[in-house]
Design an enzyme around this catalytic site. Structure first.
Site, PDB file in Angstrom:
ATOM      1  N   ASP A   1      50.862  36.496  33.971  1.00  0.00           N
ATOM      2  CA  ASP A   1      49.832  37.067  33.100  1.00  0.00           C
ATOM      3  C   ASP A   1      49.552  36.192  31.880  1.00  0.00           C
ATOM      4  OD1 ASP A   1      47.985  39.130  32.581  1.00  0.00           O
ATOM      5  OD2 ASP A   1      49.338  40.094  31.161  1.00  0.00           O
TER       6      ASP A   1
ATOM      7  N   SER B   1      42.677  43.022  30.252  1.00  0.00           N
ATOM      8  CA  SER B   1      42.831  42.989  31.706  1.00  0.00           C
ATOM      9  C   SER B   1      42.543  44.364  32.305  1.00  0.00           C
ATOM     10  CB  SER B   1      44.247  42.557  32.081  1.00  0.00           C
ATOM     11  OG  SER B   1      44.555  41.295  31.518  1.00  0.00           O
TER      12      SER B   1
ATOM     13  N   GLN C   1      42.811  38.195  38.824  1.00  0.00           N
ATOM     14  CA  GLN C   1      42.716  39.170  37.757  1.00  0.00           C
ATOM     15  C   GLN C   1      41.252  39.376  37.380  1.00  0.00           C
ATOM     16  OE1 GLN C   1      44.190  38.883  33.338  1.00  0.00           O
ATOM     17  NE2 GLN C   1      45.870  39.790  34.507  1.00  0.00           N
TER      18      GLN C   1
END
Length: 323
Positions: free
Chosen positions: A214, A255, A307
């Site tokens: 991430d 996100s 993502q």
């Protein structure tokens, strides 16, 4: 009673384990219910972020699920949704649900909850080792040519100051002069700080990879467009003579979802340098999509990640005459 970041008093730091193992340690709550866990130590809230670092919740959900499958089953895919911003001042509860128990595949769903509400949900699929047979179809994207494994000397560009869980060294954007954002590539070398313990097994390396996946992920969209958050902005970001009104500014970047496909889950070490390359095939309507390839330093493609996130610019104020 005042809020506190863990349900029980945090254990002393275990020096036999790496920093990331300590950061991701879970406490099982079998006295309350089966397959329930909580964070053992406080979770990181990055400066300027809306909530706790998303990679921590991703990794701890994976760590919880891994404790509910046989040791010869390994995660191969993970599909996640960020629902609410996590609050670093209170504990996170992780609830694992057994969806499938097959001969070759097992499925788990994990919900991370705070104050009784889901903040994150993920479904993971695990595959039994060597269940594909002795003959298989194989191919993989190669490690880009010309990349050089960094030294282990300390630099000021490392992410995770002090004893942070991981180290990141960003590389100059590939094709940064292109007029087409989809042709640009953001790159970095990344690894867990310290040495992951043998006791952690392959599961600790997978959780560490999930945590690091991430890092600067959805931020790729703003970087390839040359739109920077204040904390990340290089000195040369603003053209000479341009006013603040001429430079687009980020209004929101968070996100929405996160997917990891693990390709070689038992053939890498997360505490050794891994190369990541990210690109964005599309952005629009206040959202963007990013693809990431993660390689071991020997060129093995370890994981492919995707993502989608909210990427909104600050809008011009609406004239009072139009309200």
């Amino acid at each position: 009673m005042a809020d506190r970041p863990t349900l029980v008093k945090p254990k002393p730091y275990d020096h036999s384990k790496s920093t990331i193992e300590n950061a991701l340690e879970l406490t099982e709550l079998s006295a309350i219910g089966p397959d329930m866990f909580t964070n053992t130590r406080p979770l990181w809230h990055p400066p300027g972020a809306r909530g706790i670092y998303g990679g921590a919740v991703i990794a701890q959900c994976l760590a919880a699920a891994q404790r509910t499958v046989p040791s010869n089953f390994t995660v191969h895919s993970m599909h996640c949704y960020f629902v609410l911003a996590g609050d670093a001042s209170i504990p996170v509860m992780f609830y694992v649900e057994h969806i499938r128990e097959g001969k070759s595949f097992a499925t788990r769903t994990v919900q991370a909850r705070q104050r009784g509400r889901p903040i994150f949900t993920t479904t993971m699929s695990f595959v039994r080792e060597n269940s594909g047979g002795s003959k298989t179809i194989q191919h993989a994207v190669p490690l880009p040519s010309g990349v050089v494994v960094p030294s282990d000397s300390i630099t000021e560009d490392e992410e995770g100051e002090g004893s942070g869980p991981f180290i990141s060294r960003r590389i100059e954007i590939l094709n940064k002069e292109s007029k087409n954002p989809h042709e640009k590539r953001t790159r970095q070398w990344i690894k867990a700080r310290g040495r992951i313990s043998e006791a952690g097994g392959h599961q600790a390396h997978l959780s560490a990879l999930a945590y690091m996946s991430d890092s600067y992920f959805i931020g790729t969209v703003s970087r390839i467009h040359g739109i920077w958050r204040h904390l990340d902005a290089p000195a040369e970001k603003q053209p000479v003579g341009a006013s603040d009104a001429d430079v687009p500014q980020l209004g929101m970047m968070v996100s929405l979802d996160h997917t990891i496909y693990f390709h070689q889950p038992r053939k890498f070490r997360a505490d050794e340098w891994m190369f990541t390359e990210m690109s964005s095939p599309w952005s629009g309507d206040g959202r963007g999509v990013v693809q990431q390839h993660m390689f071991a330093s020997d060129g093995t493609l370890v994981a492919t990640c995707f993502q989608e996130g909210v990427v909104r610019l600050k809008q011009d104020p609406v004239p009072a005459s139009k309200l």
